[in-house]
Design a protein around this motif. Structure first.
Motif, short mmCIF file in Angstrom:
data_model
loop_
_atom_site.label_atom_id
_atom_site.label_comp_id
_atom_site.label_asym_id
_atom_site.label_seq_id
_atom_site.Cartn_x
_atom_site.Cartn_y
_atom_site.Cartn_z
N CYS B 90 -3.09 -0.41 -40.81
CA CYS B 90 -3.55 -0.07 -39.55
C CYS B 90 -5.04 0.46 -39.70
O CYS B 90 -6.00 0.16 -38.75
N VAL B 91 -5.29 1.16 -40.69
CA VAL B 91 -6.72 1.56 -40.94
C VAL B 91 -7.64 0.44 -41.08
O VAL B 91 -8.86 0.25 -40.31
N MET B 94 -8.24 -1.33 -37.97
CA MET B 94 -9.14 -0.50 -37.03
C MET B 94 -10.76 -0.74 -37.41
O MET B 94 -11.34 -1.19 -36.67
N ALA B 210 -10.82 -1.29 -31.94
CA ALA B 210 -10.06 -0.81 -33.03
C ALA B 210 -8.68 -0.65 -32.86
O ALA B 210 -7.90 -0.80 -33.72
N GLY B 214 -5.88 -2.47 -35.10
CA GLY B 214 -4.91 -1.62 -36.04
C GLY B 214 -3.61 -2.22 -35.62
O GLY B 214 -2.76 -2.49 -36.65
#
Lengths: 244, 311, 292
Positions: B90-91, B94, B210, B214
Motif C-alpha cells: 500500500c505504501v 501510494m 496516492a 495504494g
C-alpha cells in the motif's frame, strides 16, 4: 488610497512576444461597483486572470485586504474572499445544482456544521432564484440559469469581491435586467463587484466607476458619464465596435 | 448515518465470506473467486482517480506489480506476515502514485496517462535487473501455512482478498459522499472552476493518485501467496492494466457500484472463457468491448440505466 | 583507446537509433504535437505498416519502395480511422481525454491481436542485400541495417517540413492547430484539414515501420516498447516542431546507446521514460517548442 480593498500595482503580463497587459494600476474600494470595458483582446480577461490567480503577472503586485496575494494560488484567493465567474459558464456537470454550490461551501467556509452549510446553500439559491432547480443536474439548465449558477457558485464562497466576467453575454434584455438586479442586490449586501462586460448599457447602468482598457493599458477612467463622453473611448471602442 | 449502514452491510458481506470455507468444499471456487475479487479491488482503486477525478491510468499493472513485488520482497527479506506485506505494498503504491502524479499532473492529463504507460515498462526493467527479486525468470514464494480455520491457502487468500475488496469499496463509497469526492468531481468537470471555488486542485489530484495507487498495489500484495510464484511478465501483465480501465468503464465510473459490477461481470466471463479461448482473443474481446463502451455508452451500464430512467 | 573506441561506437549507434526513433515519432508529432490527438495507437500502426512491408518484401520488393507504395492505402485507412474517432467524439462536443485515450488504447490492442491472428507471434523480418554488412570508418563500424533507415529520417523530415511551411495545405494544418475557429471563418473546413493531417501521419507510420523492420525482426507487440519512447521524443522536441523531432530523437537515441554500452542493455527502456519525466518536470514546452 490606503483603504482600498484590492490594489493592483504595475502589473504586466506577456505571452511570448505578445504583451497582453500592462503596466496597469487598478484600485477597488470596499463595496464599490467597478466596470471594466474594452474591445476584444484589450487585456480584460488577462487582468482578471491575474487578479484571480489564473495567471501569474510578470511584474508588479496585487494586494487584497492588506495582504500581498501576488503569489497566492487561485484556490486560496477564492477562500480569502476573491470570487470570480467565468465568461463561458463552467458548471460542474454530473452534479446537481445543490451539489455545485456545496463545492465552494466545502472548500471556502471554515468550521460550519452540515446544517448551516445546507441553510446557506438554500439562501444562495433563493437569492439567485434557482430554488426550484435545486436538485436538477447542471446539464439540464438553460443559458440564463447557467449564468445564475455561475454567480451562485461564486457567492457560496462568501466573497468580499465578486468578479463577473461577461455574466450577461448572450442573454435577452429581460434576462440582463434579471442578472443586473441580482448583482445590485449582492452589492447592497456589501460585496464589491467588478463587472467585465461588452454590453454597454448594462455596465453604464451598473457601475459607479468605469475603466476602459485598450491594448493592455488603461486609456480612460471615470464615472459612466465621463467614460461615454471620453474622446479616447469613443475612438477605440465605439468606433470599432459598431455592431453593439 | 447512511455511511454507517453501508459499513455494517460491508462487514456482514465480509463475515459471510469468512464462513464460506466451512460451507463450500471445492477449492476451485475460491481459486476463481479470488481473481474476481482481485479485480474488484483493482477496478475500485482505478476508479478513485480515473472515474471520480477523471485522470486515466493505463499503467495499473505497474501498481499491481509493484505491490506484488513489495510483498514478495518483505517476505523474503524479513519474513513478515501477509498483513504487513499488504501494508508495505500500500505504501509503495501510494508513493508511486504520488511521484508519477507530482511529475506529470501539473501540466496536462494526457501526460499523466502516457507516463503511466511507460511506468509499467520501467518497473518491469527494474525487476528484470534485480537479481534479489529473481530477475526475468521470477522467484518462488512459499508462504507460511494458512490458519487451520480456512482449510487451505487458497481459501485463506480468498478471504483476505474479500477483506481488501470490502475495504476498498467502503473507502470508495466514503470518498464519493464526502467533501473529497465532491472536490474530485469538480476537478473532473472543470479544473479552473474547481480552483475558483477554492478547491486545491493539485493537492486533491495527488491525493487521488496516492489513494488509487495504494489500493491497486494492495490488490497485488496477496498475489505471490496466491500463486506461490512471482515473475515480471505476469505481475506486470497488460491484461491487468486493460481490465482496470475496462471494468469501471463497462460498469460506470461515477459511483462505487460501477467498478464492482464491471469487475464481477468481466472477470467472471474471463474466468469462464480462459478455459475455452486463447489469451489473445481475450485481449481482443476486451479491446473491442472497451471501444464499444467508450463510443456508445460512455457512462457505462449504470449510465444506461439512468438514461432510460430520465427519458 | 578502448574507451574512446567504445564511446565513438556508442555515439554512432545512438545517432542511428535516434534518427529511427524520430521517424517513429514523426506521425505522432503531427497527431499529438499539432492536432493534440493523443494517438497512443501510433506505435501499433507502425508495426502494422512493418507487417505490410514484410509481406510485400516476400515478392522481392525493396522494403523502402514497398513502404512508399503502401503509403496510399495507409493514408486512406488513417482517414477512415479519423472519421470514426471524430464521429465518436469531436461531434459530441470535444474530445474528453479519458475517452479518446481509451479509444486509441483499445484500437492498438485490436491492431496487435489482429496481427497475431493473421501472422502468428513469430518474429518477422525483411531480406535485403545489405543486412549483415557494415560501413567501417576508423574505429567505428556502422551496420547498414541501421545506417539505411537512419538516412531516411532526414529526407522525410525535410520533405514534411517543406510541406508544412511552404504549401497552403500545410499552412492550413498548422493554422487549424492554432485556432480552429479562425480557420473555419477563412473558408477552410477544419475537419477536412485534420482528417488529411491524420492520414499523412498514418502514411508516415509505414515508412517508420519499414525502417524499424530493416533494423531487426519484429513481432505484433513490438510497438509497445516504443509508446513511451515516441511520446518522449515529441514532448522533448516541443509539441509540433518537425525538425525538433529529429534532434530530440537523436538525443534520446544517444542517451540510450550510452546507457547500453556503459551500464546494461536491459536498462535502456527506462531511459526514454526518465527523459520524458524530466522534460515534463523541468521544461514542459520542450527544447524547440514555442510556449503556448
Amino acid at each position: 488610497m490606503s483603504e482600498s480593498l484590492l490594489a493592483v500595482r504595475d502589473v504586466r503580463k506577456a505571452f511570448g512576444p505578445i504583451k497582453a497587459l500592462g503596466p496597469v494600476d487598478v484600485d477597488l474600494m470596499p463595496g464599490e461597483r467597478l466596470g471594466i470595458i474594452g474591445p476584444n483582446g484589450s487585456g480584460k480577461t488577462t487582468l482578471i486572470n491575474c487578479i484571480s490567480g489564473f495567471h501569474r503577472p510578470d511584474t508588479g503586485s496585487i494586494v487584497f485586504r492588506g495582504e500581498d496575494i501576488t503569489r497566492m494560488p487561485a484556490y486560496r484567493r477564492a477562500r480569502f474572499g476573491l470570487s470570480r465567474s467565468f465568461q463561458i459558464p463552467r458548471p460542474f456537470l454530473g452534479m446537481s445544482v445543490f451539489e455545485n454550490l456545496l463545492v465552494p461551501m466545502d472548500y471556502c467556509s471554515s468550521a460550519e456544521t452540515e446544517k448551516e452549510e445546507i441553510e446557506r446553500v438554500e439562501q444562495v439559491l433563493e437569492s439567485v432564484g434557482l430554488v426550484e432547480r435545486r436538485d436538477h443536474p447542471a446539464e439540464l439548465l438553460s443559458q440564463l440559469e447557467l449564468r445564475k449558477l455561475e454567480l451562485a457558485r461564486a457567492l457560496a464562497a462568501r466573497p468580499r469581491v465578486l468578479i463577473a466576467d461577461e455574466a450577461m453575454a448572450g442573454l435577452s434584455e429581460a434576462e440582463i435586467d434579471d442578472v443586473l438586479a441580482l448583482l445590485l442586490k449582492l452589492n447592497a449586501s456589501g460585496v464589491a463587484v467588478v463587472m467585465i462586460e461588452h454590453i454597454m448599457h448594462a455596465v453604464m447602468r451598473f457601475s459607479q466607476r468605469v475603466i476602459c482598457l485598450e491594448t493592455g493599458k488603461i486609456i480612460a477612467e471615470g464615472s459612466p458619464d465621463e467614460i461615454v463622453a471620453s474622446p479616447q473611448v469613443q475612438k477605440v471602442y465605439f468606433g470599432e465596435q459598431t455592431r453593439r | 448515518m447512511k455511511m454507517t449502514r453501508f459499513i455494517i452491510v460491508a462487514l456482514l458481506v465480509f463475515a459471510t465470506g469468512l464462513m464460506l470455507p466451512k460451507v463450500v468444499s471445492n477449492p476451485y471456487y475460491f481459486y476463481a473467486g479470488y481473481v474476481v475479487l482481485q479485480y474488484v479491488v483493482i477496478a475500485t482503486g482505478w476508479n478513485i482517480l480515473g472515474g471520480y477525478a477523471g485522470y486515466t491510468n493505463f499503467g495499473s499493472s505497474a501498481f499491481f506489480g509493484a505491490g506484488a513485488y513489495m510483498a514478495a520482497f518483505l517476505f523474503k527479506a524479513l519474513g513478515v506476515s501477509i498483513f504487513v506485506q499488504i501494508l508495505g505494498a500500500c505504501v509503495v503504491g501510494m508513493l508511486l502514485g504520488l511521484a508519477t502524479g507530482y511529475l506529470t499532473l501539473r501540466i496536462q492529463g494526457v501526460y499523466f496517462a502516457i507516463a503511466t504507460v511507460a511506468l509499467v515498462i520501467v518497473l518491469e526493467t527494474l525487476v528484470h535487473n534485480t537479481e534479489y527479486l529473481g530477475g526475468a525468470s521470477g522467484m518462488t514464494h512459499l508462504a507460511d501455512p494458512a490458519p487451520a480455520w480456512f482449510g487451505g491457502q487458497t481459501q485463506y487468500v480468498f478471504c483476505i482478498m474479500l477483506g481488501l475488496a470490502v475495504a476498498a469499496v467502503v473507502l470508495a463509497r466514503w470518498i464519493e459522499v464526502s467533501w473529497i469526492g465532491r472536490g474530485f468531481r469538480a476537478i473532473r468537470a472543470s479544473e479552473p472552476a474547481a480552483e475558483a471555488s477554492g478547491v486545491p486542485t493539485l493537492k486533491l489530484k495527488l491525493l487521488a493518485c496516492a489513494l488509487s495507487g495504494g489500493v491497486m498495489a494492495a490488490a497485488g500484495a496477496p498475489y505471490p501467496t496466491y500463486t506461490s510464484y512471482l515473475d515480471p511478465v505476469s505481475a506486470f501483465s497488460l491484461l491487468i492494466g486493460l481490465n482496470a480501465l475496462a471494468m469501471p468503464l463497462i460498469g460506470g465510473t461515477r459511483s462505487w457500484l460501477g467498478p464492482v459490477i464491471g469487475a464481477v461481470l468481466l472477470a467472471s466471463v474471463q474466468q469462464l472463457a480462459t478455459v475455452t479461448i486463447s489469451s489473445e482473443f481475450n485481449i481482443l474481446a476486451v479491446g473491442l468491448v472497451l471501444i464499444a463502451f467508450v463510443v456508445a455508452a460512455p457512462e457505462g451500464l449504470l449510465g444506461l440505466r439512468f438514461r432510460s430512467r430520465a427519458a | 583507446m578502448v574507451v574512446l573506441d567504445l564511446v565513438l561506437n556508442a555515439l554512432a549507434t545512438g545517432l542511428m537509433l535516434g534518427s529511427i526513433y524520430a521517424l517513429l515519432a514523426l506521425g505522432l508529432a503531427i497527431t499529438f504535437g499539432i492536432l493534440h490527438i493523443p494517438n497512443v495507437a501510433h506505435p501499433a500502426i507502425v508495426i502494422a505498416g512493418a507487417y505490410a512491408v514484410v509481406m510485400t518484401n516476400r515478392y522481392g520488393v525493396d522494403p523502402v519502395l514497398a513502404a512508399v507504395l503502401w503509403m496510399i492505402p495507409f493514408y486512406m485507412l488513417g482517414i477512415l480511422f479519423y472519421e470514426f474517432y471524430a464521429r465518436s467524439f469531436e461531434s459530441r462536443g470535444g474530445g474528453n481525454t479519458l475517452q479518446s485515450l481509451t479509444l486509441f488504447f483499445g484500437a492498438s490492442l485490436v491492431i496487435e491481436v489482429a496481427l497475431v491472428v493473421a501472422y502468428g507471434t513469430d518474429l518477422r523480418s525483411v531480406s535485403v542485400g545489405y543486412v549483415g554488412s557494415s560501413l567501417r570508418l576508423g574505429f567505428v563500424a556502422i551496420p547498414y541495417r541501421f545506417l539505411i533507415p537512419a538516412l531516411i529520417t532526414p529526407v522525410v523530415v525535410f520533405l514534411l517540413w517543406l510541406y508544412l511551411t511552404r504549401t497552403n495545405v500545410g499552412l492550413a494544418i498548422r493554422a487549424v492547430a492554432h485556432d480552429e475557429r479562425a480557420v473555419s471563418v477563412s473558408g477552410v473546413n477544419p475537419a477536412a484539414i485534420k482528417r488529411h493531417a491524420f492520414g499523412i501521419a498514418t502514411a508516415l507510420a509505414v515508412i517508420a515501420g519499414a525502417a524499424l523492420v530493416i533494423t531487426g525482426p519484429i513481432d505484433p507487440f513490438a510497438g509497445r516498447i516504443h509508446i513511451g519512447r515516441v511520446f518522449a521524443v515529441v514532448v522533448l522536441a516541443g509539441m509540433g516542431t518537425i525538425p525538433g523531432t529529429l534532434a530530440a530523437g537523436i538525443i534520446i537515441g544517444i542517451a540510450e546507446s550510452l546507457v547500453m554500452s556503459f551500464m546494461s542493455p536491459s536498462w535502456a527502456p527506462g531511459v526514454a521514460f526518465a527523459i520524458l519525466l524530466a522534460t515534463l518536470a523541468l521544461k514542459p514546452t520542450g527544447l524547440f517548442g514555442a510556449g503556448r
